[in-house]
Motif scaffolding. Structure first.
Motif, mmCIF file in Angstrom:
data_model
loop_
_atom_site.group_PDB
_atom_site.id
_atom_site.type_symbol
_atom_site.label_atom_id
_atom_site.label_comp_id
_atom_site.label_asym_id
_atom_site.label_seq_id
_atom_site.Cartn_x
_atom_site.Cartn_y
_atom_site.Cartn_z
ATOM 1 N N LEU A 140 0.829 -1.203 0.000
ATOM 2 C CA LEU A 140 0.000 0.000 0.000
ATOM 3 C C LEU A 140 0.867 1.258 0.000
ATOM 4 O O LEU A 140 0.656 2.174 -0.808
ATOM 5 C CB LEU A 140 -0.893 -0.027 1.258
ATOM 6 N N ASN A 146 -0.575 7.076 -0.928
ATOM 7 C CA ASN A 146 -1.003 6.222 0.187
ATOM 8 C C ASN A 146 -0.104 6.420 1.395
ATOM 9 O O ASN A 146 -0.559 6.374 2.538
ATOM 10 C CB ASN A 146 -0.958 4.743 -0.219
ATOM 11 N N SER A 149 -1.227 9.341 3.444
ATOM 12 C CA SER A 149 -2.490 9.032 4.108
ATOM 13 C C SER A 149 -2.268 8.095 5.303
ATOM 14 O O SER A 149 -2.841 8.288 6.391
ATOM 15 C CB SER A 149 -3.447 8.406 3.095
ATOM 16 N N ILE A 150 -1.428 7.094 5.117
ATOM 17 C CA ILE A 150 -1.190 6.121 6.198
ATOM 18 C C ILE A 150 -0.365 6.750 7.330
ATOM 19 O O ILE A 150 -0.523 6.402 8.497
ATOM 20 C CB ILE A 150 -0.513 4.846 5.645
ATOM 21 N N LEU A 152 -0.726 9.812 8.308
ATOM 22 C CA LEU A 152 -1.738 10.535 9.092
ATOM 23 C C LEU A 152 -2.529 9.569 9.958
ATOM 24 O O LEU A 152 -2.828 9.846 11.118
ATOM 25 C CB LEU A 152 -2.683 11.298 8.161
ATOM 26 N N LEU A 153 -2.872 8.422 9.376
ATOM 27 C CA LEU A 153 -3.576 7.399 10.144
ATOM 28 C C LEU A 153 -2.720 6.956 11.335
ATOM 29 O O LEU A 153 -3.219 6.808 12.455
ATOM 30 C CB LEU A 153 -3.890 6.210 9.233
ATOM 31 N N ALA A 155 -0.486 8.652 12.950
ATOM 32 C CA ALA A 155 -0.509 9.695 13.985
ATOM 33 C C ALA A 155 -1.822 9.636 14.759
ATOM 34 O O ALA A 155 -1.849 9.782 15.984
ATOM 35 C CB ALA A 155 -0.311 11.067 13.347
ATOM 36 N N HIS A 208 -1.833 16.826 -0.801
ATOM 37 C CA HIS A 208 -0.837 15.893 -0.272
ATOM 38 C C HIS A 208 0.406 16.645 0.179
ATOM 39 O O HIS A 208 0.990 16.353 1.214
ATOM 40 C CB HIS A 208 -0.464 14.836 -1.311
ATOM 41 N N LEU A 211 -0.277 18.503 3.495
ATOM 42 C CA LEU A 211 -0.323 17.622 4.665
ATOM 43 C C LEU A 211 1.036 17.007 4.956
ATOM 44 O O LEU A 211 1.417 16.828 6.107
ATOM 45 C CB LEU A 211 -1.380 16.532 4.467
ATOM 46 N N LEU A 215 3.138 17.307 8.384
ATOM 47 C CA LEU A 215 3.674 16.168 9.148
ATOM 48 C C LEU A 215 5.180 16.286 9.339
ATOM 49 O O LEU A 215 5.719 16.013 10.405
ATOM 50 C CB LEU A 215 3.369 14.849 8.424
#
Lengths: 254, 254
Positions: A140, A146, A149-150, A152-153, A155, A208, A211, A215
């Motif tokens: 992934l 991805n 996104s992952i 952020l997940l 965190a 993207h 963000l 991060l």
């Protein structure tokens, strides 16, 4: 020493059960006593024989039938029930008191992470030290979009569990030619930014990038440990990371 | 006008199905033709009668039995199959061509959000305009620590779907005395910070504060619309937000 507890979380298919199984074998070879607790009420065909098992006290099919629930509702109810009856699930482990307890969590993270029960289980499970492995699915996250996104997940998940966190990049054997690239993203955000710009455009690119830089500025792009449950690549790094966290670096490795 | 597509996502129990049902009634009262597509293969006891239903082509119990899968694996397989057979699921809708299509997604977000199939479905579903409602469970996020975690999750989910996003605070009727407080967090991060400091200490406090200020600096703390599917509180705001996004503000309200 007391019991060290190692939880594994990650999105469905990220390789939690396989890693749990391989890690047990590895640690046992090093001479440690290792138990596994399975907390996935809906698991079928686990690659290991659990020493404690939520399924021994909760039958998901029975829940579905008895309460007229679909699989979603039944999984949630089962995890909630497991939190309330944790001592029953762990009965045999309390007596054996292994060096390590590896805890495999539900296949889908959600009933464990975003309900009160998961954090309660992590808090109440007895152990002298605890750590959480966050598994990023190698397949992934070798896509840069991805990956953001992952992260952020990760965190988000991290905030739910006040225990030390270790990020793993799984399936390193399957994405061999991608591992260096993905690893470079965590140390050099500019490379991730380049990768994002070649995989997206317009608004998706801007979002993207925004963000990502958020991060990166916050210091939240961590360097994962690439591992393979099949080849055991990365297991030395993983075990020394565990050693550092769980027992302050003492004698956890051979 | 063509068909406007409204997707609902959110953690399990955040109120997706109930909102979908209430929103249909509301829009129908305003004179619009509204269809609902249910994409949750494991749904039981839906509060509405779906016009298109993944369950009409996929039986989750059959998948579990036939492939020896647990509920997790079966849910994932079902969503993947739905993506491949989307035209079959939507057959009746294509012909009816309603003004609105409300899409209810799986009870747990994960098989829809963190697999390739969900984004594929959102992309391939025909419609002149699309919007995604992200439902934050009012109960869950009235705790300030949960609020930060769910905002990170929202940012993560948002990256997966390149369509406009609207954040909702659900169950406004149940957390009536908390709504103002939660809403104030999105406009004044300092109030959220105060709330965090009274609900946590030590490392948890520092970590939440750090991630919060990261989100706030990035402009990622959005103001959700508080709604109640029961009292219809917030439906006027929601419908005007939809109007702005879906048809550039034209004639969507009465």
């Amino acid at each position: 020493m007391g019991m060290h507890v190692v939880f594994s979380v990650g999105t469905a298919g990220s390789g939690k059960s396989l890693l749990t199984s391989a890690l047990r074998e590895w640690l046992e070879e090093k001479g440690w006593g290792v138990y596994i607790a399975n907390l996935d009420p809906g698991a079928r065909n686990l690659p290991y024989e659990p020493d404690a098992d939520i399924r021994s006290i909760i039958d998901i099919n029975e829940l579905m039938e008895k309460h007229g629930l679909g699989p979603n509702g039944a999984l949630i109810l089962a995890v909630d029930m497991a939190a309330a009856r944790l001592h029953e699930v762990l009965q045999d482990i309390d007596e054996a008191s292994p060096d390590y307890l590896l805890v495999d969590t539900p296949g889908q993270m959600e009933p464990f992470v975003y309900r009160p029960s998961g954090p309660l289980i992590v808090e109440q499970l007895p152990g002298t030290s605890k750590v959480m492995l966050f598994l990023m699915d190698g397949w992934l996250v070798s896509n840069p979009l991805n990956y953001v996104s992952i992260q952020l997940l990760a965190a988000s998940v991290r905030l739910r569990f006040p225990v030390p966190f270790v990020q793993l990049l799984t399936k390193a054997d399957l994405i061999e030619d991608q591992v260096d690239r993905v690893m470079s993203w965590s140390s050099r955000p500019s490379e991730l930014e380049d990768a994002i710009s070649s995989s997206s455009d317009g608004e998706a690119y801007l979002m993207h990038r925004r963000l990502l830089s958020m991060l990166a500025r916050g210091g939240y792009i961590e360097k994962p440990i690439p591992v393979s449950a099949v080849t055991r690549a990365g297991f030395l790094s993983l075990s020394s990371a565990l050693a550092n966290i769980l027992s302050g670096g003492e004698d956890l490795q051979d």
